[in-house]
Design a protein around this motif. Structure first.
Motif, PDB file in Angstrom:
ATOM      1  N   PRO A  84       0.828  -1.260   0.030  1.00 13.37           N
ATOM      2  CA  PRO A  84      -0.126   0.114  -0.134  1.00 13.37           C
ATOM      3  C   PRO A  84       1.030   1.331   0.183  1.00 13.37           C
ATOM      4  CG  PRO A  84      -0.807  -1.506   1.424  1.00 13.37           C
ATOM      5  CD  PRO A  84       0.515  -2.025   1.060  1.00 13.37           C
ATOM      6  N   SER A  85       0.309   2.307  -0.588  1.00 13.54           N
ATOM      7  CA  SER A  85       1.206   3.528  -0.857  1.00 13.54           C
ATOM      8  C   SER A  85       0.240   4.423  -1.286  1.00 13.54           C
ATOM      9  CB  SER A  85       2.300   3.338  -1.912  1.00 13.54           C
ATOM     10  OG  SER A  85       1.883   3.290  -3.084  1.00 13.54           O
ATOM     11  N   ASP A  86       0.624   5.855  -1.526  1.00 16.83           N
ATOM     12  CA  ASP A  86      -0.406   7.014  -2.241  1.00 16.83           C
ATOM     13  C   ASP A  86      -0.627   6.658  -3.405  1.00 16.83           C
ATOM     14  OD1 ASP A  86       0.449   8.230   0.466  1.00 16.83           O
ATOM     15  OD2 ASP A  86       1.976   9.414  -0.727  1.00 16.83           O
ATOM     16  N   ARG A  87      -0.044   5.622  -4.289  1.00 17.72           N
ATOM     17  CA  ARG A  87      -0.684   5.327  -5.753  1.00 17.72           C
ATOM     18  C   ARG A  87      -1.313   4.017  -5.850  1.00 17.72           C
ATOM     19  NH1 ARG A  87       3.140   4.659  -8.692  1.00 17.72           N
ATOM     20  NH2 ARG A  87       2.005   4.933 -10.664  1.00 17.72           N
ATOM     21  N   ALA A  88      -0.890   3.232  -4.583  1.00 22.92           N
ATOM     22  CA  ALA A  88      -1.426   1.766  -4.932  1.00 22.92           C
ATOM     23  C   ALA A  88      -2.589   1.607  -3.534  1.00 22.92           C
ATOM     24  CB  ALA A  88      -0.252   0.631  -4.736  1.00 22.92           C
ATOM     25  N   LEU A  89      -3.637   1.542  -3.833  1.00 26.21           N
ATOM     26  CA  LEU A  89      -4.856   1.367  -2.792  1.00 26.21           C
ATOM     27  C   LEU A  89      -5.422  -0.006  -2.904  1.00 26.21           C
ATOM     28  CD1 LEU A  89      -6.387   4.891  -3.735  1.00 26.21           C
ATOM     29  CD2 LEU A  89      -4.699   4.187  -1.976  1.00 26.21           C
ATOM     30  N   PHE A  90      -5.789  -0.542  -1.839  1.00 23.66           N
ATOM     31  CA  PHE A  90      -6.349  -1.978  -1.743  1.00 23.66           C
ATOM     32  C   PHE A  90      -7.760  -1.553  -1.046  1.00 23.66           C
ATOM     33  CE2 PHE A  90      -1.703  -2.561  -1.674  1.00 23.66           C
ATOM     34  CZ  PHE A  90      -1.653  -3.674  -2.520  1.00 23.66           C
ATOM     35  N   GLU A  91      -8.771  -2.309  -1.712  1.00 31.80           N
ATOM     36  CA  GLU A  91     -10.178  -2.406  -1.332  1.00 31.80           C
ATOM     37  C   GLU A  91     -10.716  -3.724  -1.215  1.00 31.80           C
ATOM     38  OE1 GLU A  91     -12.199  -0.203  -3.938  1.00 31.80           O
ATOM     39  OE2 GLU A  91     -11.191   1.873  -3.448  1.00 31.80           O
ATOM     40  N   MET A  92     -11.495  -3.977  -0.531  1.00 38.34           N
ATOM     41  CA  MET A  92     -12.218  -5.429  -0.294  1.00 38.34           C
ATOM     42  C   MET A  92     -11.426  -6.480   0.165  1.00 38.34           C
ATOM     43  SD  MET A  92     -14.833  -5.256  -3.607  1.00 38.34           S
ATOM     44  CE  MET A  92     -15.528  -7.117  -3.224  1.00 38.34           C
ATOM     45  N   ASP A  93     -11.083  -6.356   1.403  1.00 39.28           N
ATOM     46  CA  ASP A  93      -9.965  -7.332   1.998  1.00 39.28           C
ATOM     47  C   ASP A  93      -8.804  -7.575   0.874  1.00 39.28           C
ATOM     48  OD1 ASP A  93     -11.280  -7.307   3.982  1.00 39.28           O
ATOM     49  OD2 ASP A  93     -12.605  -9.104   3.328  1.00 39.28           O
ATOM     50  N   ASP A  94      -8.336  -6.590   0.059  1.00 36.67           N
ATOM     51  CA  ASP A  94      -7.229  -6.734  -0.816  1.00 36.67           C
ATOM     52  C   ASP A  94      -7.517  -7.458  -2.159  1.00 36.67           C
ATOM     53  OD1 ASP A  94      -5.885  -5.479   1.039  1.00 36.67           O
ATOM     54  OD2 ASP A  94      -4.860  -7.195   1.823  1.00 36.67           O
ATOM     55  N   GLN A  95      -8.804  -7.498  -2.314  1.00 38.73           N
ATOM     56  CA  GLN A  95      -9.308  -8.372  -3.624  1.00 38.73           C
ATOM     57  C   GLN A  95      -9.244  -7.210  -4.809  1.00 38.73           C
ATOM     58  OE1 GLN A  95     -12.624 -11.407  -2.983  1.00 38.73           O
ATOM     59  NE2 GLN A  95     -12.843  -9.947  -1.242  1.00 38.73           N
ATOM     60  N   VAL A  96      -9.106  -5.884  -4.647  1.00 41.68           N
ATOM     61  CA  VAL A  96      -9.215  -4.927  -5.657  1.00 41.68           C
ATOM     62  C   VAL A  96      -8.191  -4.147  -5.303  1.00 41.68           C
ATOM     63  CG1 VAL A  96     -10.449  -2.963  -6.562  1.00 41.68           C
ATOM     64  CG2 VAL A  96     -11.558  -4.744  -5.750  1.00 41.68           C
ATOM     65  N   LEU A  97      -7.230  -3.876  -6.348  1.00 41.98           N
ATOM     66  CA  LEU A  97      -6.172  -3.103  -6.478  1.00 41.98           C
ATOM     67  C   LEU A  97      -6.395  -2.048  -7.472  1.00 41.98           C
ATOM     68  CD1 LEU A  97      -3.183  -2.246  -5.797  1.00 41.98           C
ATOM     69  CD2 LEU A  97      -2.312  -3.862  -7.584  1.00 41.98           C
ATOM     70  N   LYS A  98      -6.174  -0.688  -6.905  1.00 43.03           N
ATOM     71  CA  LYS A  98      -6.216   0.356  -7.593  1.00 43.03           C
ATOM     72  C   LYS A  98      -4.835   1.337  -7.666  1.00 43.03           C
ATOM     73  CE  LYS A  98     -11.292   1.348  -6.939  1.00 43.03           C
ATOM     74  NZ  LYS A  98     -12.218   2.153  -6.726  1.00 43.03           N
ATOM     75  N   ILE A  99      -4.484   1.520  -8.878  1.00 48.52           N
ATOM     76  CA  ILE A  99      -3.221   2.103  -9.021  1.00 48.52           C
ATOM     77  C   ILE A  99      -3.607   3.606  -9.668  1.00 48.52           C
ATOM     78  CG2 ILE A  99      -0.938   2.472 -10.139  1.00 48.52           C
ATOM     79  CD1 ILE A  99      -0.799  -0.379  -9.796  1.00 48.52           C
ATOM     80  N   TRP A 100      -3.294   4.981  -9.005  1.00 47.57           N
ATOM     81  CA  TRP A 100      -3.456   6.264  -9.685  1.00 47.57           C
ATOM     82  C   TRP A 100      -2.834   7.127  -8.683  1.00 47.57           C
ATOM     83  CZ3 TRP A 100      -5.271  10.854  -7.398  1.00 47.57           C
ATOM     84  CH2 TRP A 100      -5.682  11.869  -8.319  1.00 47.57           C
ATOM     85  N   PRO A 101      -2.519   8.317  -9.319  1.00 51.92           N
ATOM     86  CA  PRO A 101      -2.267   8.514 -11.016  1.00 51.92           C
ATOM     87  C   PRO A 101      -1.430   7.693 -11.523  1.00 51.92           C
ATOM     88  CG  PRO A 101      -1.163  10.134  -9.631  1.00 51.92           C
ATOM     89  CD  PRO A 101      -1.501   9.370  -8.711  1.00 51.92           C
ATOM     90  N   LEU A 102      -1.583   7.443 -12.729  1.00 50.61           N
ATOM     91  CA  LEU A 102      -0.449   6.428 -13.627  1.00 50.61           C
ATOM     92  C   LEU A 102       0.697   7.235 -14.117  1.00 50.61           C
ATOM     93  CD1 LEU A 102      -3.109   4.528 -15.958  1.00 50.61           C
ATOM     94  CD2 LEU A 102      -2.048   3.873 -13.836  1.00 50.61           C
ATOM     95  N   MET A 103       1.664   6.302 -14.156  1.00 48.88           N
ATOM     96  CA  MET A 103       2.939   6.776 -14.520  1.00 48.88           C
ATOM     97  C   MET A 103       3.347   5.745 -15.705  1.00 48.88           C
ATOM     98  SD  MET A 103       4.859   7.527 -10.987  1.00 48.88           S
ATOM     99  CE  MET A 103       6.261   8.190 -11.629  1.00 48.88           C
ATOM    100  N   ASP A 104       4.544   6.074 -16.519  1.00 48.44           N
ATOM    101  CA  ASP A 104       4.836   5.543 -17.671  1.00 48.44           C
ATOM    102  C   ASP A 104       5.350   4.060 -16.989  1.00 48.44           C
ATOM    103  OD1 ASP A 104       4.103   7.620 -19.089  1.00 48.44           O
ATOM    104  OD2 ASP A 104       6.312   8.052 -19.645  1.00 48.44           O
ATOM    105  N   THR A 105       5.993   3.868 -15.833  1.00 50.69           N
ATOM    106  CA  THR A 105       6.550   2.898 -15.363  1.00 50.69           C
ATOM    107  C   THR A 105       5.688   1.898 -14.837  1.00 50.69           C
ATOM    108  OG1 THR A 105       6.895   3.833 -13.040  1.00 50.69           O
ATOM    109  CG2 THR A 105       8.562   4.085 -14.983  1.00 50.69           C
ATOM    110  N   ASP A 106       4.177   2.054 -14.916  1.00 47.60           N
ATOM    111  CA  ASP A 106       3.259   1.072 -14.253  1.00 47.60           C
ATOM    112  C   ASP A 106       2.961   0.105 -15.211  1.00 47.60           C
ATOM    113  OD1 ASP A 106       3.232   2.611 -11.770  1.00 47.60           O
ATOM    114  OD2 ASP A 106       1.451   4.074 -12.378  1.00 47.60           O
TER     115      ASP A 106
END
Length: 538
Positions: A84-106
């Motif tokens: 978990p970080s400012d750009r990597a968010l976990f939801e629903m007991d870690d079943q959902v991963l959200k990455i925002w804002p996007l970077m070229d290295t993602d």
């Protein structure tokens, strides 16, 4: 016998493939009918995604909690665990991963792994592409119809509004084009339906059709174009026409109408002037000829035919007409072969016409626009009237209008394909057989053909001496007397013609002597004046 685990894997494979992605491998104990399960199948974001802006990556690995009530989810990118970080968010007991804002290295290979209490696992992996953000690849709406963004309608009308856009896509991303009304997206129905048109320059036009407009249809309609690089929109307002209030034109509409009217009038004026000039050029006018007063120059015939044509038709004349007439044995007078350098053009034309038995006129639009073409045609026409002979042969070379003065004459139509197979034979019949004028003009006159004078007439002996008033009078003698009178007059005219020919030949020799010392520029400048031309015509 086929292993049971292989059958189960093949049956369950469609349900383990993520929605919106191509096939990606499932790994772990779940392939051996053990351990945790995904339900429903994992979901990976559409690829490619665009870095920057509002775009984000959303990965979903939902666990079947009925089979596996207790589990742990681990997310890995390119072999490294995602925390978990400012750009990597976990939801629903870690079943959902959200990455925002996007970077070229993602961009890279993403894997989610489920682990149950017994340590059994089930994993899914998928590759995600992230492209750099480029504002130039965002769609742009470049035009709307109506252009001023306001459409005035009457209830019951069926109308169209449209917007034109640059796709903006680099080829990897899909551009979505929709219409909204008062903020809500419109569905494509029988009342609202749209067409997507492709322009030759690559632009797209989205046309919204509204049938049987009602009061509920009035309002704002927005054309929206968007992709992962950005979006653009334009709004068109639908207003009801109010009877009695009239339609008020805006300033720019009045300016456009005024400029358009001025341009239309100017173009119409120019077109009328051009048409009149062309008609004037194609209309031949010259003063009527008085055969009693017209002095026919004295020449000896030297050529079978003279060809009069426009220089713009020179290619066909040289390569077709001239060669065909030569093959028939005719002696041809034509400008590039017979015009004398240094002599005025009008004098060359006169010599050529009166030294030729026939004159061929190649009638074309170019010929009718040529001043010298009209002059040559006039001289040939005058010769025909003065000598009362059919010396003029007309060839219609293109779809030109035959002048009124020549409407009564028969002409050969080269433009008629049905005539072309017989064209050259008909032309030969019109000219007649070739004549060797060189031999004719050099033959001496036999003595027995010379005219007999009165003192050489034979006298019948048995009638001498008899008074003149007692001589017998016979009708045949009267006839011979008249013939002698005509013959004598012809001899005088012939002598006069010979004198004229010699005088003209002397002038030609003088002109040729003068031209020998001239350069090409001086020769090119010698032209007949308008006064000389009118003297020759009259």
């Amino acid at each position: 016998m086929v292993p049971l685990t292989l059958v189960i894997s093949l049956v369950c494979l469609p349900y383990l493939t993520p929605v919106g992605s191509s096939y990606s491998p499932i790994s772990g104990d779940c392939l051996r009918s053990k351990g945790p399960r995904f339900s429903p199948s994992p979901r990976w974001p559409d690829s490619p995604a665009t870095a920057g802006g509002s775009s984000q990556l959303v990965f979903t690995c939902t666990v079947n909690t009925t089979l596996t009530p207790s589990f742990n989810v681990t997310w890995i990118k390119d072999g490294e665990v995602i925390k978990p970080s400012d750009r990597a968010l976990f939801e629903m007991d870690d079943q959902v991963l959200k990455i925002w804002p996007l970077m070229d290295t993602d961009g890279g290979n993403y894997t989610c792994t489920i682990t149950d209490n017994e340590g059994l696992t089930c994993s899914y992996s998928g590759f995600e592409t992230v492209v750099p953000y480029d504002p130039e690849n965002a769609p742009v709406i470049v035009a709307t119809s109506p252009v001023n963004g306001v459409k005035v309608v009457s209830l019951g009308d069926s109308i169209q509004i449209s917007c034109t856009m640059t796709d903006g896509s680099s080829g990897m991303l899909f551009t979505q084009r929709i219409w909204t009304r008062n903020g809500s997206e419109l569905d494509d129905t029988s009342h609202y339906y749209w067409d997507s048109l492709d322009h030759p320059d690559g632009r797209k036009e989205l046309v919204l059709n509204i049938t049987n407009v009602t009061s509920e249809d009035l309002g704002e309609y927005t054309c929206v174009a968007k992709n992962n690089f950005g979006r653009d929109n334009k709004t068109i307002t639908l207003q009801q026409f109010q009877p009695g209030t009239g339609f008020k034109l805006t300033t720019w509409q009045i300016a456009v109408i005024a400029v358009g009217g001025f341009v239309t009038i100017a173009m119409a004026t120019v077109a009328i002037v051009i048409i009149r000039i062309r008609r004037k050029k194609e209309h031949i006018e010259w003063p009527p000829l008085d055969p009693e007063k017209y002095d026919v120059p004295g020449y000896q015939l030297e050529y079978d035919v003279f060809i009069s044509y426009s220089s713009e038709d020179e290619d066909w004349v040289k390569n077709k007409l001239f060669k065909e007439l030569l093959s028939m044995g005719y002696n041809i007078n034509i400008d590039f072969k017979d015009f004398v350098p240094g002599m005025a053009i009008a004098e060359n034309v006169m010599d050529s016409i009166y030294k030729s038995r026939k004159t061929i006129v190649l009638m074309s639009k170019n010929f009718l626009r040529s001043m010298w073409g009209q002059f040559e045609l006039q001289q040939a026409h005058n010769k025909a009237i003065a000598q009362r002979k059919d010396v003029l042969i007309l060839i219609k070379y293109d779809k030109c209008k035959v002048p009124g003065k020549l409407m009564g004459k028969t002409f050969l139509d080269w433009t008629d394909e049905t005539i072309q197979p017989h064209f050259w034979q008909r032309l030969k019949d019109a000219i007649g057989d070739p004549v060797n004028y060189a031999e004719i003009n050099q033959l001496p006159v036999a003595e027995d053909q010379l005219p007999v004078t009165d003192d050489q007439l034979p006298v019948v002996g048995d009638q001498l001496p008899v008074a003149g008033d007692q001589l017998p009078v016979r009708k045949q003698d009267d006839k011979n007397s008249e013939e002698n009178k005509v013959e004598k007059e012809n001899q005088n005219n012939q002598k006069k013609d010979v004198d004229n020919v010699q005088l003209r030949q002397k002038k030609k020799r003088q002109k040729m002597d003068e031209s020998e010392g001239m350069n090409e520029e001086e020769l090119e400048g010698i032209r007949i004046s308008q006064e000389e031309k009118m003297q020759l015509i009259i």
